[in-house]
Design an enzyme around this catalytic site. Structure first.
Site, PDB file in Angstrom:
ATOM      1  N   ASP A  13      40.654 -39.570 -14.690  1.00 20.35           N
ATOM      2  CA  ASP A  13      39.594 -38.564 -14.869  1.00 20.35           C
ATOM      3  C   ASP A  13      39.207 -37.808 -13.593  1.00 20.35           C
ATOM      4  O   ASP A  13      38.015 -37.684 -13.263  1.00 20.35           O
ATOM      5  CB  ASP A  13      38.345 -39.217 -15.498  1.00 20.35           C
ATOM      6  CG  ASP A  13      38.612 -39.741 -16.909  1.00 20.35           C
ATOM      7  OD1 ASP A  13      39.751 -39.627 -17.390  1.00 20.35           O
ATOM      8  OD2 ASP A  13      37.669 -40.277 -17.524  1.00 20.35           O
ATOM      9  N   LYS A 111      41.871 -38.371 -23.595  1.00 23.51           N
ATOM     10  CA  LYS A 111      41.147 -39.430 -24.310  1.00 23.51           C
ATOM     11  C   LYS A 111      39.728 -38.962 -24.601  1.00 23.51           C
ATOM     12  O   LYS A 111      39.217 -38.070 -23.926  1.00 23.51           O
ATOM     13  CB  LYS A 111      41.137 -40.720 -23.482  1.00 23.51           C
ATOM     14  CG  LYS A 111      40.460 -40.551 -22.144  1.00 23.51           C
ATOM     15  CD  LYS A 111      40.516 -41.811 -21.323  1.00 23.51           C
ATOM     16  CE  LYS A 111      39.818 -41.659 -20.006  1.00 23.51           C
ATOM     17  NZ  LYS A 111      38.386 -41.352 -20.102  1.00 23.51           N
ATOM     18  N   CYS A 156      35.321 -45.612 -16.538  1.00 21.26           N
ATOM     19  CA  CYS A 156      36.690 -45.429 -17.023  1.00 21.26           C
ATOM     20  C   CYS A 156      37.718 -46.210 -16.209  1.00 21.26           C
ATOM     21  O   CYS A 156      38.699 -46.701 -16.769  1.00 21.26           O
ATOM     22  CB  CYS A 156      37.010 -43.947 -17.128  1.00 21.26           C
ATOM     23  SG  CYS A 156      36.052 -43.166 -18.464  1.00 21.26           S
TER      24      CYS A 156
END
Ligand code: VGL
Ligand code: ZN
Length: 209
Positions: A13, A111, A156
């Site tokens: 990310d 995602k 994450c």
């Protein structure tokens, strides 16, 4: 640490919305980009993830009347922390960060694209059941050991590492190539989870040494 042809660097990310000035800014999130670019150059196999939410996503506080960002609610799959709207599909904040210099990245895994399920982990959505397909991708390609860096350490990165290890991949977190959101208890909880799962925390210098 000698890296192997069966290693992969999994970068989580690295998107403008998680950097200072972004919708869900992680303090110092931009500082890790040079370190990550240097690391990535040492890995033959690099995989990126991209948080990628539709409008009205279940993780957005704005989707729930009377709720504010950073609170928690119960949803069908259990507790869900609520966030400011972030990483809207096709928005500039959701792009792979332009300062990330990894032309050889082999896969960009999106995602969190289902409105009704969040996905912190690169492997399993937040119901802890729905697979993203990453485990199959790694296995089919013979990639066995994962080095994980990126954002955010306590969300994450945490859940990607825990699930990767549980799915049978040797998993190592490069701690100085991450930054944390830092909600109450989130970093301590992450460190305890890594210790309990046998996931080592190393530095970028350890990896390239
Ligand atoms: C993340 C909160 C919401 C992360 C993504 O990348 O750690 N955190 N969506
Ligand atoms: Zn998200």
């Amino acid at each position: 640490m000698t890296t192997r042809p069966t290693d992969a660097l999994l970068l989580i990310d690295l998107q403008p919305d998680f950097m200072p000035g972004g919708a869900l800014a992680v303090a110092g999130g931009d500082e890790i980009l040079p370190l990550i670019n240097g690391l990535a150059a040492r890995f033959e196999h690099v995989i990126l993830t991209q948080d990628w939410h539709p409008e009205g996503h279940i993780s957005f506080a704005s989707s729930h009347a009377g709720q504010a960002p950073f609170g928690q609610i119960e949803v069908a799959y259990g507790p869900q922390t609520l966030w400011p709207d972030h990483c809207l599909q096709h928005s500039a904040g959701a792009a792979v960060h332009p300062a990330l210099d990894v032309p050889h990245a082999e896969l960009i895994l999106r995602k969190g694209f289902r409105r009704e399920i969040d996905s912190y982990s690169a492997f399993l959505e937040n119901d802890h059941k729905t697979p993203t397909g990453l485990a199959g991708y790694l296995r089919e390609r013979g990639l066995q050991r994962l080095f994980i860096a990126g954002l955010a350490y306590d969300y994450c990165v945490r859940f990607s590492a825990i699930d990767g290890k549980a799915l049978g991949f040797e998993t190592i977190v490069i701690e100085d190539a991450t930054r944390a959101v830092g909600l109450p208890g989130s970093v301590d909880g992450t460190n305890e989870a890594f210790a309990g799962a046998g996931i080592p925390r190393v530095t970028a210098a350890d990896v390239v040494a």
